[in-house]
Design a protein around this motif. Structure first.
Motif, PDB file in Angstrom:
ATOM      1  N   LYS A  62       0.809  -1.225   0.000  1.00 47.20           N
ATOM      2  CA  LYS A  62       0.000   0.000   0.000  1.00 47.20           C
ATOM      3  C   LYS A  62       0.843   1.276   0.000  1.00 47.20           C
ATOM      4  CE  LYS A  62      -4.428  -1.587   1.611  1.00 47.20           C
ATOM      5  NZ  LYS A  62      -5.216  -1.031   0.504  1.00 47.20           N
ATOM      6  N   GLN A  63       2.134   1.134   0.241  1.00 46.02           N
ATOM      7  CA  GLN A  63       2.997   2.327   0.150  1.00 46.02           C
ATOM      8  C   GLN A  63       3.291   2.706  -1.295  1.00 46.02           C
ATOM      9  OE1 GLN A  63       6.712   1.740   2.382  1.00 46.02           O
ATOM     10  NE2 GLN A  63       5.572   0.164   3.487  1.00 46.02           N
ATOM     11  N   VAL A  64       3.171   1.722  -2.179  1.00 42.14           N
ATOM     12  CA  VAL A  64       3.668   1.911  -3.552  1.00 42.14           C
ATOM     13  C   VAL A  64       2.979   3.092  -4.263  1.00 42.14           C
ATOM     14  CG1 VAL A  64       3.913   0.800  -5.818  1.00 42.14           C
ATOM     15  CG2 VAL A  64       4.411  -0.494  -3.742  1.00 42.14           C
ATOM     16  N   LEU A  65       1.672   3.178  -4.184  1.00 40.28           N
ATOM     17  CA  LEU A  65       0.968   4.291  -4.842  1.00 40.28           C
ATOM     18  C   LEU A  65       0.266   5.191  -3.825  1.00 40.28           C
ATOM     19  CD1 LEU A  65      -0.535   2.653  -8.075  1.00 40.28           C
ATOM     20  CD2 LEU A  65       1.603   3.907  -7.813  1.00 40.28           C
ATOM     21  N   ASN A  66       0.738   5.142  -2.599  1.00 39.68           N
ATOM     22  CA  ASN A  66       0.164   5.995  -1.559  1.00 39.68           C
ATOM     23  C   ASN A  66       0.327   7.455  -1.970  1.00 39.68           C
ATOM     24  OD1 ASN A  66      -0.852   6.904   0.849  1.00 39.68           O
ATOM     25  ND2 ASN A  66       0.993   6.500   2.035  1.00 39.68           N
ATOM     26  N   GLY A  67      -0.770   8.217  -1.897  1.00 37.73           N
ATOM     27  CA  GLY A  67      -0.690   9.636  -2.275  1.00 37.73           C
ATOM     28  C   GLY A  67      -1.125   9.902  -3.709  1.00 37.73           C
ATOM     29  N   PHE A  68      -1.437   8.858  -4.456  1.00 42.89           N
ATOM     30  CA  PHE A  68      -1.951   9.061  -5.820  1.00 42.89           C
ATOM     31  C   PHE A  68      -3.469   8.878  -5.843  1.00 42.89           C
ATOM     32  CE2 PHE A  68       2.504   7.883  -6.820  1.00 42.89           C
ATOM     33  CZ  PHE A  68       2.836   8.978  -7.611  1.00 42.89           C
ATOM     34  N   PHE A  69      -4.094   9.570  -6.786  1.00 41.99           N
ATOM     35  CA  PHE A  69      -5.562   9.562  -6.897  1.00 41.99           C
ATOM     36  C   PHE A  69      -5.953   9.159  -8.324  1.00 41.99           C
ATOM     37  CE2 PHE A  69      -9.476  12.497  -7.365  1.00 41.99           C
ATOM     38  CZ  PHE A  69     -10.345  11.491  -6.980  1.00 41.99           C
ATOM     39  N   ILE A  70      -6.773   8.132  -8.421  1.00 40.05           N
ATOM     40  CA  ILE A  70      -7.174   7.575  -9.719  1.00 40.05           C
ATOM     41  C   ILE A  70      -8.682   7.719  -9.890  1.00 40.05           C
ATOM     42  CG2 ILE A  70      -7.341   5.414 -11.055  1.00 40.05           C
ATOM     43  CD1 ILE A  70      -4.765   4.535  -9.410  1.00 40.05           C
ATOM     44  N   ILE A  71      -9.107   8.218 -11.049  1.00 41.17           N
ATOM     45  CA  ILE A  71     -10.548   8.256 -11.355  1.00 41.17           C
ATOM     46  C   ILE A  71     -10.812   7.308 -12.521  1.00 41.17           C
ATOM     47  CG2 ILE A  71     -12.510   9.642 -12.135  1.00 41.17           C
ATOM     48  CD1 ILE A  71     -11.352  12.052 -10.755  1.00 41.17           C
ATOM     49  N   ILE A  72     -11.813   6.460 -12.343  1.00 40.68           N
ATOM     50  CA  ILE A  72     -12.187   5.502 -13.393  1.00 40.68           C
ATOM     51  C   ILE A  72     -13.566   5.906 -13.909  1.00 40.68           C
ATOM     52  CG2 ILE A  72     -12.625   3.059 -13.890  1.00 40.68           C
ATOM     53  CD1 ILE A  72     -10.721   2.423 -11.546  1.00 40.68           C
ATOM     54  N   VAL A  86      -9.912  -0.938 -10.307  1.00 43.12           N
ATOM     55  CA  VAL A  86     -10.187  -0.465  -8.939  1.00 43.12           C
ATOM     56  C   VAL A  86      -9.304  -1.233  -7.946  1.00 43.12           C
ATOM     57  CG1 VAL A  86     -11.902  -0.372  -7.079  1.00 43.12           C
ATOM     58  CG2 VAL A  86     -12.575   0.239  -9.404  1.00 43.12           C
ATOM     59  N   ALA A  87      -9.339  -2.551  -8.056  1.00 46.63           N
ATOM     60  CA  ALA A  87      -8.615  -3.388  -7.084  1.00 46.63           C
ATOM     61  C   ALA A  87      -7.116  -3.124  -7.121  1.00 46.63           C
ATOM     62  CB  ALA A  87      -8.908  -4.860  -7.357  1.00 46.63           C
ATOM     63  N   ALA A  88      -6.558  -2.978  -8.315  1.00 45.44           N
ATOM     64  CA  ALA A  88      -5.107  -2.748  -8.420  1.00 45.44           C
ATOM     65  C   ALA A  88      -4.742  -1.428  -7.745  1.00 45.44           C
ATOM     66  CB  ALA A  88      -4.678  -2.731  -9.889  1.00 45.44           C
ATOM     67  N   GLY A  89      -5.552  -0.400  -7.968  1.00 43.20           N
ATOM     68  CA  GLY A  89      -5.282   0.899  -7.338  1.00 43.20           C
ATOM     69  C   GLY A  89      -5.346   0.793  -5.824  1.00 43.20           C
ATOM     70  N   LEU A  90      -6.401   0.171  -5.328  1.00 44.91           N
ATOM     71  CA  LEU A  90      -6.573   0.065  -3.867  1.00 44.91           C
ATOM     72  C   LEU A  90      -5.474  -0.779  -3.240  1.00 44.91           C
ATOM     73  CD1 LEU A  90     -10.452  -0.423  -3.588  1.00 44.91           C
ATOM     74  CD2 LEU A  90      -9.136   1.663  -3.149  1.00 44.91           C
ATOM     75  N   LYS A  91      -5.132  -1.872  -3.881  1.00 42.81           N
ATOM     76  CA  LYS A  91      -4.112  -2.764  -3.302  1.00 42.81           C
ATOM     77  C   LYS A  91      -2.741  -2.097  -3.249  1.00 42.81           C
ATOM     78  CE  LYS A  91      -5.672  -7.468  -3.903  1.00 42.81           C
ATOM     79  NZ  LYS A  91      -4.878  -8.012  -2.808  1.00 42.81           N
ATOM     80  N   LEU A  92      -2.509  -1.143  -4.164  1.00 47.14           N
ATOM     81  CA  LEU A  92      -1.220  -0.445  -4.157  1.00 47.14           C
ATOM     82  C   LEU A  92      -1.299   0.860  -3.367  1.00 47.14           C
ATOM     83  CD1 LEU A  92      -0.161  -1.175  -7.841  1.00 47.14           C
ATOM     84  CD2 LEU A  92       0.767  -2.217  -5.761  1.00 47.14           C
ATOM     85  N   ALA A  94      -3.409   3.525  -3.654  1.00 44.99           N
ATOM     86  CA  ALA A  94      -3.939   4.770  -4.236  1.00 44.99           C
ATOM     87  C   ALA A  94      -5.371   4.982  -3.748  1.00 44.99           C
ATOM     88  CB  ALA A  94      -3.922   4.684  -5.762  1.00 44.99           C
ATOM     89  N   GLU A  95      -5.861   6.215  -3.896  1.00 42.07           N
ATOM     90  CA  GLU A  95      -7.289   6.457  -3.680  1.00 42.07           C
ATOM     91  C   GLU A  95      -7.964   6.339  -5.035  1.00 42.07           C
ATOM     92  OE1 GLU A  95      -7.921   9.289   0.021  1.00 42.07           O
ATOM     93  OE2 GLU A  95      -6.556  10.138  -1.470  1.00 42.07           O
ATOM     94  N   VAL A  96      -9.121   5.696  -5.051  1.00 45.57           N
ATOM     95  CA  VAL A  96      -9.769   5.385  -6.331  1.00 45.57           C
ATOM     96  C   VAL A  96     -11.226   5.834  -6.293  1.00 45.57           C
ATOM     97  CG1 VAL A  96     -10.358   3.556  -7.971  1.00 45.57           C
ATOM     98  CG2 VAL A  96      -8.271   3.356  -6.605  1.00 45.57           C
ATOM     99  N   LEU A  97     -11.605   6.625  -7.288  1.00 42.23           N
ATOM    100  CA  LEU A  97     -13.017   7.007  -7.457  1.00 42.23           C
ATOM    101  C   LEU A  97     -13.533   6.259  -8.676  1.00 42.23           C
ATOM    102  CD1 LEU A  97     -15.497   8.797  -6.860  1.00 42.23           C
ATOM    103  CD2 LEU A  97     -14.417  10.588  -8.224  1.00 42.23           C
ATOM    104  N   ASN A  98     -14.549   5.427  -8.468  1.00 44.17           N
ATOM    105  CA  ASN A  98     -15.049   4.564  -9.540  1.00 44.17           C
ATOM    106  C   ASN A  98     -16.380   5.090 -10.051  1.00 44.17           C
ATOM    107  OD1 ASN A  98     -15.149   2.325 -11.227  1.00 44.17           O
ATOM    108  ND2 ASN A  98     -16.146   1.038  -9.695  1.00 44.17           N
ATOM    109  N   LEU A  99     -16.402   5.608 -11.260  1.00 39.77           N
ATOM    110  CA  LEU A  99     -17.623   6.186 -11.828  1.00 39.77           C
ATOM    111  C   LEU A  99     -18.158   5.273 -12.929  1.00 39.77           C
ATOM    112  CD1 LEU A  99     -16.354   9.883 -12.109  1.00 39.77           C
ATOM    113  CD2 LEU A  99     -17.781   8.910 -10.299  1.00 39.77           C
TER     114      LEU A  99
END
Ligand code: NCD
Length: 352
Positions: A62-72, A86-92, A94-99
């Motif tokens: 979870k440190q790998v993409l900590n601080g990044f924000f992804i919108i789908i 979504v899962a890849a972002g969360l597992k790494l 990142a914060e993920v907004l799924n639209l």
């Protein structure tokens, strides 16, 4: 049983990161074989870490993409692509907004155009926008908009009309490479809707251009054959192409890649008269292909593969192929956002 071979033991981690701070909208952006094998290698590293099913490793990841924000943003239906992005972002981390359902629930329903909507994702400060849209040029349009405004937001094409689905091609190549240990000298029989299907085009493009000595057979019903312009594009590479309209041409392939008829994209009269009954992969069809072959499908499946075939060990669509989505999409995020993702992964694991 499926022929399981050792993947070439080459360390691609020292190759330059050709994905960093670039949009990923078409497979043709992967210019070299090394670049392709580099991203597969990164995905393999992630795959092993996810497969450990260790809470300790998961916390470190979870440190790998900590601080990044992804919108789908999905303007078309999606299950696998959406879930794994979504899962890849969360597992790494990142914060993920799924639209989902953008076509109905965003201002698209009021008539807003894609460039204007794209700027909303820029304004929301997304590091990555993952976009699926019915127009063939949608990912280019969004990318041009972002670049015109010198946006910080990077884009990933998660499916553009009938044209392109590059992250699916990567996970398909990953599956093939894991099983056969090569991207060359492969006989692939594609069955189904070549005209409206986008996954077949992206996979064929990358394997024709970056593989050597591959042979493709495109089996499609009348009206759903591969567009001639696309076949001509492929023909410039060292690939042998056969086009057929009957399953008896399935031959002796390494891979059968089945697809559904994309009825929602067809004119109503073609969709109404379309009959897929002679293109179904049945246990009898499986009996006719080699022991070491595999059966792939990007899914969703409608009726192109008889469920009786699911238990065949050569069927990989519900297992290996589908499971490749998570590490491939995680690797893409990392490659686009981090200058040296191999080092970042190593550091997160506490190896340096
Ligand atoms: C495909 C797509 O959306 O292009 N699905 C997927 O992403 N795995 C295939 C399809 O819809 O038939």
């Amino acid at each position: 049983m499926t022929a399981q071979q050792e993947v070439e033991p080459i360390d691609y981690s020292q190759e330059p990161n050709g994905f960093h701070r670039k949009d990923f909208i078409h497979t043709n952006q992967i210019e070299t074989r090394e670049q392709l094998l580099w991203i597969l290698n990164l995905a393999k590293n992630l795959d092993k870490l996810f497969a450990a099913r260790s809470q300790e490793i998961n916390i470190k990841l979870k440190q790998v993409l900590n601080g990044f924000f992804i919108i789908i943003a999905m303007y078309e239906g999606s299950t696998r692509t959406d879930t794994t992005f979504v899962a890849a972002g969360l597992k790494l981390g990142a914060e993920v907004l799924n639209l989902l359902g953008m076509q109905q629930f965003s201002s698209a329903i009021k008539g807003e155009n894609l460039p204007d909507t794209t700027m909303v994702f820029n304004a929301a400060d997304a590091d990555i926008l993952v976009l699926r849209h019915k127009e063939n040029d949608s990912s280019e349009v969004a990318s041009q908009t972002l670049r015109t405004y010198e946006s910080h937001t990077l884009e990933i094409n998660a499916g553009s009309g009938t044209a392109s689905h590059p992250s699916q091609a990567l996970l398909d190549v990953y599956t093939i490479y894991e099983i056969f240990g090569r991207i060359d000298n492969l006989k692939i029989t594609f069955v189904g809707d070549m005209f409206y299907g986008r996954t077949v085009k992206s996979l064929a493009e990358i394997l024709a251009r970056l593989g050597k000595g591959n042979e493709f057979t495109f089996i499609a019903p009348e009206g759903l054959q591969m567009p001639p312009s696309f076949v001509a594009e492929l023909a410039q590479y060292s690939v042998k192409i056969v086009e057929a309209d009957d399953l008896s041409y399935i031959g002796s392939p390494d891979v059968v890649y089945a697809t559904r008829a994309q009825k929602e994209r067809m004119p109503a009269d073609l969709a109404a008269k379309f009959d897929s009954s002679s293109f179904i992969i049945t246990p009898e069809v499986m009996d006719s292909i080699p022991e070491g072959a595999i059966l792939m499908h990007p899914l969703p499946r409608i009726d192109e593969i008889d469920p009786a075939v699911d238990a065949d060990p050569r069927s990989v669509y519900l297992t290996k192929q589908m499971e490749a989505g998570l590490p491939i999409r995680g690797a893409l995020y990392m490659a686009m956002l981090l200058p040296n993702p191999f080092d970042a992964l190593s550091k997160a694991m506490g190896n340096e």
